[in-house]
Design an enzyme around this catalytic site. Structure first.
Site, mmCIF file in Angstrom:
data_model
loop_
_atom_site.group_PDB
_atom_site.id
_atom_site.type_symbol
_atom_site.label_atom_id
_atom_site.label_comp_id
_atom_site.label_asym_id
_atom_site.label_seq_id
_atom_site.Cartn_x
_atom_site.Cartn_y
_atom_site.Cartn_z
ATOM 1 N N GLN A 122 -4.555 -4.597 7.259
ATOM 2 C CA GLN A 122 -5.569 -5.553 6.782
ATOM 3 C C GLN A 122 -5.514 -6.870 7.541
ATOM 4 O O GLN A 122 -6.251 -7.808 7.207
ATOM 5 C CB GLN A 122 -5.377 -5.823 5.279
ATOM 6 C CG GLN A 122 -5.523 -4.606 4.407
ATOM 7 C CD GLN A 122 -6.952 -4.063 4.349
ATOM 8 O OE1 GLN A 122 -7.909 -4.718 4.784
ATOM 9 N NE2 GLN A 122 -7.107 -2.865 3.827
ATOM 10 N N CYS A 150 -4.766 2.193 -3.796
ATOM 11 C CA CYS A 150 -3.548 2.781 -3.205
ATOM 12 C C CYS A 150 -2.409 1.766 -3.198
ATOM 13 O O CYS A 150 -1.595 1.739 -2.260
ATOM 14 C CB CYS A 150 -3.798 3.313 -1.793
ATOM 15 S SG CYS A 150 -5.132 4.485 -1.685
ATOM 16 N N LYS A 208 -10.626 0.170 10.456
ATOM 17 C CA LYS A 208 -10.810 -1.077 9.698
ATOM 18 C C LYS A 208 -11.183 -2.238 10.619
ATOM 19 O O LYS A 208 -11.415 -3.351 10.160
ATOM 20 C CB LYS A 208 -9.531 -1.425 8.931
ATOM 21 C CG LYS A 208 -9.189 -0.430 7.824
ATOM 22 C CD LYS A 208 -8.026 -0.939 7.021
ATOM 23 C CE LYS A 208 -7.318 0.135 6.222
ATOM 24 N NZ LYS A 208 -8.084 0.648 5.098
ATOM 25 N N ASP A 248 3.078 -3.835 8.239
ATOM 26 C CA ASP A 248 1.874 -3.045 8.040
ATOM 27 C C ASP A 248 0.705 -4.009 8.274
ATOM 28 O O ASP A 248 0.404 -4.860 7.439
ATOM 29 C CB ASP A 248 1.900 -2.506 6.602
ATOM 30 C CG ASP A 248 0.561 -1.924 6.163
ATOM 31 O OD1 ASP A 248 -0.419 -2.010 6.930
ATOM 32 O OD2 ASP A 248 0.517 -1.394 5.030
ATOM 33 N N HIS A 270 0.884 -1.165 0.000
ATOM 34 C CA HIS A 270 0.000 0.000 0.000
ATOM 35 C C HIS A 270 0.925 1.220 0.000
ATOM 36 O O HIS A 270 2.028 1.170 0.550
ATOM 37 C CB HIS A 270 -0.848 -0.032 1.276
ATOM 38 C CG HIS A 270 -1.869 1.046 1.359
ATOM 39 N ND1 HIS A 270 -1.561 2.328 1.741
ATOM 40 C CD2 HIS A 270 -3.198 1.042 1.114
ATOM 41 C CE1 HIS A 270 -2.660 3.069 1.725
ATOM 42 N NE2 HIS A 270 -3.677 2.308 1.356
HETATM 43 N N1 C6P Z 1 -6.308 0.711 2.761
HETATM 44 C C1 C6P Z 1 -8.101 0.236 1.207
HETATM 45 O O1 C6P Z 1 -9.182 0.482 0.662
HETATM 46 P P1 C6P Z 1 -5.054 4.264 6.877
HETATM 47 O O2 C6P Z 1 -5.690 4.945 5.684
HETATM 48 O O3 C6P Z 1 -3.887 5.035 7.398
HETATM 49 O O4 C6P Z 1 -6.025 3.840 7.902
HETATM 50 O O5 C6P Z 1 -4.487 2.864 6.307
HETATM 51 C C2 C6P Z 1 -3.589 2.856 5.245
HETATM 52 C C3 C6P Z 1 -3.331 1.454 4.772
HETATM 53 C C4 C6P Z 1 -2.079 0.905 4.977
HETATM 54 N N2 C6P Z 1 -1.813 -0.362 4.639
HETATM 55 C C5 C6P Z 1 -2.743 -1.147 4.065
HETATM 56 C C6 C6P Z 1 -2.393 -2.570 3.721
HETATM 57 C C7 C6P Z 1 -4.020 -0.642 3.817
HETATM 58 O O6 C6P Z 1 -4.934 -1.436 3.256
HETATM 59 C C8 C6P Z 1 -4.325 0.694 4.169
HETATM 60 C C9 C6P Z 1 -5.666 1.293 3.854
HETATM 61 C C10 C6P Z 1 -7.650 1.087 2.367
HETATM 62 O O7 C6P Z 1 -7.401 -0.704 0.856
HETATM 63 C C11 C6P Z 1 -7.816 2.554 2.062
HETATM 64 S S1 C6P Z 1 -6.705 3.127 0.824
#
Ligand code: C6P
Length: 414
Positions: A208, A371, A231, A205, A127
């Protein structure tokens, strides 16, 4: 239709009032939890109770409400620490989300450990939140950013990783679960490989993964683990960076401001103890309260049961979608190797059009590069449509997805 698993789905769905609505006259099917999950009543009520009764600033006042707010804020930290099996609650740093957690660690560990000529290893599965902060660090320091490739079936290429690791590797940072492929990475084995071949700091990270799988940071053997509240049934604007205490101690602060100092003089300052050194300014106190409530909620259902349930939904989805002509699912072929994330493309259609037709049927999915541009590039695509499941989704909803995709295909290809 048979239940997908042993979860008490009726009770769970009653906990999520938002799911009980229609879109254009059709019952809402929410399959976009990888972007953001819905919130159970228990979390909404905990946040509201906090604001109705207990709110004040933390670590500052001596009055009753300040005491209560501080206690709630720090108790939530302890709750989350226990949840990921941190050795110490001081290893939990509150952030705005995964993105801020990864920016924090990239900035601060970068300043402490990374110099010109060093190497930072990430993968093509990232991501952008686990990619751009490392690009910025590489540009600042003159370190080299190296990418581990992916296999055709959506795994990190471990032979490639092994070849990249060495004495110059200072940081390795990977996703625990991919948001664009659904792959669950073998993070414990990867940790062993990294330790055998380098002295690198190992960062995960977990955006997910934490909402869907039991996470034990000590058993994984990583050094940092980042995740987001929104999430995992928790509030937006709230996240966590778990880090090993000795590394957090070694790192300089990320931002300056109130409450992160020990002592300030005209030209320099000294820092508060970890984790407060990394929490400048008035924090998201209600967010912390909501995080603890989310963790309580997920624990009351059980992360193992949630994972089993999502795997059953994934199996059903993969079986049903295998019958759709020209449809390709990205990522591992086996449901056992993936979280409840189904990214797909249909020959001759645009991912966005498919999502728009699904929306007209009340089915919420996401389309785009999610992303994770390097992932779609790797598979020769510019976008996918992505359905993602969570504890509140039913087998019936997966059937509605498959029917909806069939309709979209017919409309777009006729
Ligand atoms: N992915 C998706 O629709 P934030 O936005 O900071 O809470 O998380 C960022 C992020 C970082 N790593 C991974 C693996 C992610 O999936 C995400 C967020 C969402 O896939 C929004 S782009």
């Amino acid at each position: 239709m048979p239940a997908a698993s042993a979860l008490d789905l009726d009770t769970i769905r009653q906990d999520f009032p938002i799911l009980d609505q229609t879109v254009d006259g059709k019952p809402l099917v929410y399959l976009d939890s990888a972007a953001s999950s819905q919130k159970p009543r228990q979390v909404i009520e905990a946040i509201s109770r906090y604001y109705l009764r207990d709110h004040a600033n933390v670590h500052r006042g001596v009055h009753e409400l300040a005491r209560r707010a501080t206690e709630a804020y720090e108790n939530s930290r302890e709750r989350v620490a226990r949840w990921v099996n941190a050795a110490d609650a001081h290893e939990i740093v509150w952030t705005r989300g995964t993105s801020e957690a990864l920016n924090l660690v990239a900035f601060s560990i970068g300043q402490a450990r990374v110099r010109k000529g060093d190497e930072i290893v990430i993968s093509e599965m990232e991501h952008h939140s686990n990619l751009v902060p490392w690009q910025l660090l590489a540009a600042r320091t003159g370190a080299r950013l190296r990418y581990v490739g992916l296999t055709d079936d959506g795994h990190i290429d471990l032979d490639h990783l092994e070849g990249l690791l060495g004495s110059r590797t200072k940081v390795v940072s990977f996703p625990h679960v991919s948001n664009a492929l659904g792959t669950i990475n073998p993070v414990t084995d990867i940790g062993t490989l990294i330790r055998d071949r380098s002295n690198a700091v190992y960062i995960l990270d977990g955006a997910q993964a934490a909402p869907h799988l039991p996470v034990d940071v000590q058993a994984i053997g990583c050094d940092f683990y980042a995740f987001s509240g929104h999430k995992m049934c928790g509030p937006t604007g709230m996240g966590v960076l778990w880090g090993r205490k000795e590394l957090l101690d070694e790192m300089p602060p990320y931002q300056g401001g109130g409450e992160m100092i020990e002592r300030v003089s005209r030209q320099s300052s000294t820092w508060a103890e970890v984790p407060h050194k990394f929490e400048a300014g008035t924090p998201n106190i209600a967010g912390a309260v909501g995080m603890a409530a989310a963790v309580d909620y997920l624990d009351s259902v059980g992360l193992d049961a949630i994972h089993e349930h999502e795997m059953a939904l994934t199996r059903t989805a993969m079986r049903l979608l295998a019958n759709v002509d020209g449809l390709r699912i990205l990522g591992p072929a086996s449901a056992e190797e993936r979280a409840g994330v189904i990214p797909f493309v249909i020959d001759g259609t645009s991912a966005q059009d498919v999502a728009t037709i699904l929306d007209a049927q009340g089915i919420a999915v996401r389309a785009g590069h999610h992303c994770a541009q390097l992932v779609v590039d790797r598979y020769g695509l510019s976008a996918t449509t992505r359905a993602s499941f969570y504890l509140y989704n039913s087998n019936e909803e997966v059937h509605r997805l498959a029917e909806g995709i069939g309709t979209a295909r017919e409309l777009l290809l006729s």
